[in-house]
Scaffold this active site. Sequence first.
Site, PDB file in Angstrom:
ATOM      1  N   LYS A   1      13.152 -16.278 -10.975  1.00  0.00           N
ATOM      2  CA  LYS A   1      13.953 -17.458 -10.631  1.00  0.00           C
ATOM      3  C   LYS A   1      13.108 -18.692 -10.089  1.00  0.00           C
ATOM      4  CE  LYS A   1      17.953 -14.690 -10.191  1.00  0.00           C
ATOM      5  NZ  LYS A   1      18.992 -13.856  -9.282  1.00  0.00           N
TER       6      LYS A   1
ATOM      7  N   GLU B   1      19.624  -3.229  -9.555  1.00  0.00           N
ATOM      8  CA  GLU B   1      19.182  -3.211 -11.116  1.00  0.00           C
ATOM      9  C   GLU B   1      18.832  -1.867 -11.470  1.00  0.00           C
ATOM     10  OE1 GLU B   1      18.444  -5.711 -13.471  1.00  0.00           O
ATOM     11  OE2 GLU B   1      19.095  -7.622 -12.303  1.00  0.00           O
TER      12      GLU B   1
ATOM     13  N   GLY C   1      27.494 -11.921 -11.626  1.00  0.00           N
ATOM     14  CA  GLY C   1      28.844 -11.423 -11.903  1.00  0.00           C
ATOM     15  C   GLY C   1      29.044 -12.332 -13.198  1.00  0.00           C
TER      16      GLY C   1
ATOM     17  N   VAL D   1      19.106 -18.982 -13.283  1.00  0.00           N
ATOM     18  CA  VAL D   1      18.743 -19.125 -12.145  1.00  0.00           C
ATOM     19  C   VAL D   1      20.075 -19.507 -11.141  1.00  0.00           C
ATOM     20  CG1 VAL D   1      17.592 -20.748 -10.299  1.00  0.00           C
ATOM     21  CG2 VAL D   1      16.601 -20.212 -12.639  1.00  0.00           C
TER      22      VAL D   1
ATOM     23  N   GLU E   1      20.615 -22.676 -17.554  1.00  0.00           N
ATOM     24  CA  GLU E   1      21.250 -22.667 -16.360  1.00  0.00           C
ATOM     25  C   GLU E   1      21.504 -21.167 -15.605  1.00  0.00           C
ATOM     26  OE1 GLU E   1      21.626 -24.097 -13.400  1.00  0.00           O
ATOM     27  OE2 GLU E   1      22.507 -25.957 -14.344  1.00  0.00           O
TER      28      GLU E   1
END
Lengths: 429, 429
Positions: free
Chosen positions: A208, A193, A305, A135, A132
Site C-alpha cells: 500500500k 492472512e 471488511g 489502499v 481506491e
Amino acid sequence: MTNTPLRLGIAGLGTVGTGVLQILHRQGDRLAARAGRPIEVVAVSARDRSRKRAVPIDAYAWEDDPVALARRDDIDLFVEVMGGHEGPAKAAVEAALNAGKDVVTANKALLAHHGHALALRAEAQGRVIRFEAAVAGGIPVIKALTEGLAANEIRRVMGVMNGTCNYILTRMESAGLSYAEVFEEARQLGYLEADPRLDVDGIDAGHKLSLLAAIAFGTEVDFGHVALEGIGAVTIEDIRRAADMGYRIKLLGVAQMTGRGLEQRMQPCLVPASSPLGQLEGGTNMVVIEGDSVGQIVLRGPGAGAGPTASAVLADVIDLARGNRVPTFGVPATSLRRVRPAQGAVAAPYYLRLQLIDKPGALAKVARVLGDAGISIDRMRQYGHEDTTAPVLIVTHRTTRAALDEALTALPETGVLAGQPVALRIEQL
Amino acid sequence: MTNTPLRLGIAGLGTVGTGVLQILHRQGDRLAARAGRPIEVVAVSARDRSRKRAVPIDAYAWEDDPVALARRDDIDLFVEVMGGHEGPAKAAVEAALNAGKDVVTANKALLAHHGHALALRAEAQGRVIRFEAAVAGGIPVIKALTEGLAANEIRRVMGVMNGTCNYILTRMESAGLSYAEVFEEARQLGYLEADPRLDVDGIDAGHKLSLLAAIAFGTEVDFGHVALEGIGAVTIEDIRRAADMGYRIKLLGVAQMTGRGLEQRMQPCLVPASSPLGQLEGGTNMVVIEGDSVGQIVLRGPGAGAGPTASAVLADVIDLARGNRVPTFGVPATSLRRVRPAQGAVAAPYYLRLQLIDKPGALAKVARVLGDAGISIDRMRQYGHEDTTAPVLIVTHRTTRAALDEALTALPETGVLAGQPVALRIEQL
C-alpha cells in the site's frame, strides 16, 4: 442522466465481490442517480459457481475463466477482486486492458509488483486502472491524493495501513500479552492472512505504501525498495517503556522525497501517544498526508471488511460511470519518474532500550559510544535493577540511521550490555 | 496533455485569492501536469488595484467590477473568493453562470443562502459550481462525500468546522480562562471575523453544515433550519465538570436524516474525550462521515488560512480542467429533495449541571422531576458544598429533547435550585 448503463464484469466473488453485489442490489437506484446512469452487472466469474453466497448470482452470465470474462464484448468495465499478484488476476487485468476495458481493482499486491507496466498498458489503450480499495480500505485516500490535494507538492505521506498489526500492537498493550500470545489470538479470530507474513512482516502494508508513494511523488511504483520490518520483534516491554516516555508503537509506513532520492520504509516506530496516529486503536487505518500548501491532512477509517472495501470499489465504478478518468497514478504513466531509492536519508530521534550489566562506569561507557557516533541524548531513564542488570531507556536527539548503526555495532564491545540493544525510530509528526 | 489552457478570472485578491496566485506561480508546471493542460490566470478583480500584494498582478487584465470579470469572453472559469452572501459576490457568480462559465467559490455564506437557486441556474446552463474551499478549509470533504463515498447511504455527518470556536474552547480548558477572557484574546490575535457572531454564534459553521447536509442526503440546502446555538454560554466550570466525566465540549454540527425529516443542529455538545472529535485541539477542523457500507470515516486538517483554502480552490480548478464535472451538490440540482426539517428527533444522553440548595430531600426532588419526564439517570456526581449550595452533575440515559425541556421547565418549581440548570447534549460516536 443517460440511460446507457455502465456494464460490469466482476471477477472474484469472495468477501469483496459479494459486498459489491450486495450494495448494487440494495442501493442501485441511489448509485445510478449519483453516477448519472445505471450501473449493471453483466457477468461474473469465481472459482466455484455453486458455492452458497449471500446474494443470488443467477441473473448474471457466468464465466469459469476470468480472462474470458475480461474479454467479453458486453462489458465496459472489468472489476478485479480476486487477489494474487501473479496468475489469473494479472492475466485477466491485462486481457481487460488489451480488450479496451477500464479496470477497477482492490489488488494491492498486483499493483505493487506490476502497477507501472499495467498503467502504461492501460494508457496505450486509452484506459485507466482505478484502485481506491487497494489502499486503506474504505478511506478515500487515493482520491484525496490524486484529486483533493492535487495542488500540493507532497512532503511526506504516512500511514498505519494494516489493521491486523495495529490490532496486535494495541491488544498487547491493553491486555499485557506477548506478541506470540496475541498473534495466536488473531489467528484464531481469523484476522490473519492465509500467509500471516503478509500482515506481520509488513508486506501488505508495504504494498500500500508503495502505491501511495507513486501517487504522492509522481514516481514509478517501487515496492522493491520499501524497507520492510515487521512487528515480530516488538516486545510488551518496549510497548510499556515507550508509553512511559509518552509514545506508542505503531507499524508505520513513511514515504518521503529527500535530496538523496525516495525513501520508503514500513517499520515499527514510536509516535507521540497524543497524536492522531498514537491514538489509533485496533483495526482502524490512518493515513497522514503533508502538502506544501495544505499542511497536514489526516484520514481515518476502516481498512478492511466487505462493506468498506466494496464502498471503495464502487466509488471508482461511479467515477468511471461519470466520465471522471484521472490517469492511473494521477499523471500520465509515461511521465512518472524513476527515482533513486534512498535509505536512512531522513534523520530522526531514536528510542534505545539497553539491558545494562550492573557495574561501575557502565552508563558512562554507553554514553561515550553514543557520543563518539555523534549521537546526543535527549532523555534517559534508568529503571530499578533486575538481578544483576538494569534496563536503561534513551531517547536520542535527531540522528542518522548510519550514526545509529555505528553506535549499535560498537555498543556490544563495551562489555556492559546484557542481550541485544533495541532501537526504534521515533517518527516526528 | 492538451495545450489548450483553462483560463481563469479571479475575483477577490485577499488572503485566499493571493494564495491561489502564489500556488499557481510556484507550482504551475506541477498543476498543469496533473490537470493535463495549463492553468492560466487571464484577469483579476478586487476592491483596490494598487494595494501591495505578495504576488505581482501586472500580468493579468484588471476589472474594477467582478461582474464584468465574470462576463469576459476570454475566461472559461470564474473563481469567486470575495466573500459575502449578497451584493457583488452573488451578482458576479450569477453573471458567470449566465455567461456559460463554471464557477469555483470559497463562499459558504453565498451557497448556504442561495446554493439551490445557483445550482439550478448552473445546471440550466450546463455548468457546475464547485466549492471544496467553502467547507472545512483544506480538507477534501466535499469530494469525499460526493465521490469517494458515493456508494454509501449516509447516516450522519458531523463536524467541528469553526477553528476559532474550537480554539476558544480548548484554550479556556488549557489556560483555565473564562469565555470572555479568551474571546478577547482571540479578538486581539485576529482570529475572529469582523462580525464575531459569525464565529461564536455558530453561523459560519452552520453555513458549512447546511452544505454538507445537502450533499450527504441529496436535499436542497436548508440553512434556515439549522438549529444554531453558539458557544457564548459555555463556562469554564462546565468544561471542567465535563472533563471529570470523561468528555470534552465542542461546537459540533450534526446532520442526520430521521423518520421525521432532516435534523441539522450546530451547538455545544459533549463528546467522549478519547474520541477523535474529543482530541481535536485548537484551530484544526474535523468532519466525521458515517455511511451504511463504509462505517465511520474521519477527516482532519486545517480549516482556514491562505494555503489550505487555496489548495481546496485549486483542487476544484484542476478537476474542471480534467473534465471532472460532478453536479454542484453531487446529483442533478433538479433531483435534490426538499425535505421536512426536524428538531429534536434524535434522542441522546444529556449532561445536566444543577446548583442545588443544601436542604434535605433536594436531590430526591430533582430525581422525581426527571423520572416524571421519563428521563433515567446514568451517572450522578455531587460535589462538595459551596456555601449553601452544591453542584450536582447528571448524565442521563438517552432521552428526547422534548422530555428534557419538560424537566427543565419543571425543575425550577421544586424550589431547590440556585440559578439556571445547564443542559448539554452528549453526541454519541
